[in-house]
Design an enzyme around this catalytic site. Sequence first.
Site, PDB file in Angstrom:
ATOM      1  N   ASP A  78     -54.503  24.160  -7.306  1.00 24.99           N
ATOM      2  CA  ASP A  78     -55.089  24.895  -6.193  1.00 24.99           C
ATOM      3  C   ASP A  78     -56.256  25.769  -6.633  1.00 24.99           C
ATOM      4  O   ASP A  78     -56.373  26.143  -7.809  1.00 24.99           O
ATOM      5  CB  ASP A  78     -54.034  25.773  -5.523  1.00 24.99           C
ATOM      6  CG  ASP A  78     -52.876  24.966  -4.958  1.00 24.99           C
ATOM      7  OD1 ASP A  78     -53.114  23.817  -4.531  1.00 24.99           O
ATOM      8  OD2 ASP A  78     -51.740  25.485  -4.958  1.00 24.99           O
ATOM      9  N   LYS A  79     -57.084  26.131  -5.670  1.00 30.45           N
ATOM     10  CA  LYS A  79     -58.260  26.971  -5.932  1.00 30.45           C
ATOM     11  C   LYS A  79     -57.904  28.225  -6.731  1.00 30.45           C
ATOM     12  O   LYS A  79     -58.569  28.563  -7.708  1.00 30.45           O
ATOM     13  CB  LYS A  79     -58.911  27.358  -4.602  1.00 30.45           C
ATOM     14  CG  LYS A  79     -60.056  28.361  -4.729  1.00 30.45           C
ATOM     15  CD  LYS A  79     -60.533  28.837  -3.365  1.00 30.45           C
ATOM     16  CE  LYS A  79     -61.558  29.956  -3.506  1.00 30.45           C
ATOM     17  NZ  LYS A  79     -61.945  30.520  -2.196  1.00 30.45           N
TER      18      LYS A  79
END
Length: 304
Positions: free
Chosen positions: A138-139
């Site tokens: 994820d970011k």
Amino acid sequence: MDTITFHIEDEYDGERIDKVIAALNEEWSRSQVQQWIKSGLVTVNGETVKANYKCEAGDAVAVSPPEPEPLEVEPEPIPLDIYYEDEDVLVVNKPRGMVVHPAPGHMRGTLVNALLAHCRDLSGINGVLRPGIVHRIDKDTSGLLMVAKNDAAHRSLVEQLVNKTVTRRYKAIVHGVIPHDYGTIDAPIGRDKRDRKKMAVTEENGKEAVTHFRVLERFRHYTYVECQLETGRTHQIRVHMKYIGYPLAGDPQYGPKKTLAIDGQALHAGVLGFRHPRSGEYLEFEAPLPPEFAELLDWLRKND
């Protein structure tokens, strides 16, 4: 064309072939797999089948993803923290806040943009927006990712993910004090029916998801844990830890609003191991905690 091959395990006996293939790799959607089956790119025991074919334990499955589309992502000279690189594979330590691949609203500044500026020879199996990307984080999760520099390497790494032989260990800080030292969460993950932007534990549309964890350190209100992925579903650790009542600190989607002062979930992909697609040698890499994560741990040791 190179082909990804595997055998049906007992747990998938009686399941539809399209569902099984989509469940084995998070980068493959079920609709995409159904199109491949319709196009004759999937065989079972050497024969083409329909998407509703019911698998039998031991079936030999061969998947030949179609040729990649032309690349349409702009290279950007963004610095990369590279842990390993050769003609087949690249291992990079992604910083918190960086998106892995372009998507609507994030067409620039991604890891893929940076990779294309660093080396033009990336695999194209995942199409125009995800060259070289075998798996994602994820970011706001930091840590190690393996990147394929050609299609043969890509297929080898995907087969290792499908066969659950890739080592992926994460460090996390969660809310609550976990009383037992070890645990395994075996609960299927799919789209949350109430919020399509989120994932949830669900039988209805869920794919197999297994996370093992061990406690590293306990505080008054939090626990520092290491999680090892057996599967790699979207938001897997975040969803699983919430499911058992210990959501990640700082998680804007799955955690409580009252949390630690960290921008995004306290999650770091610290250890990554796999067999080199050409030599077969097992390689393992470890990235230290990013500064903001390490500082948070120090704060907990002094204040919580």
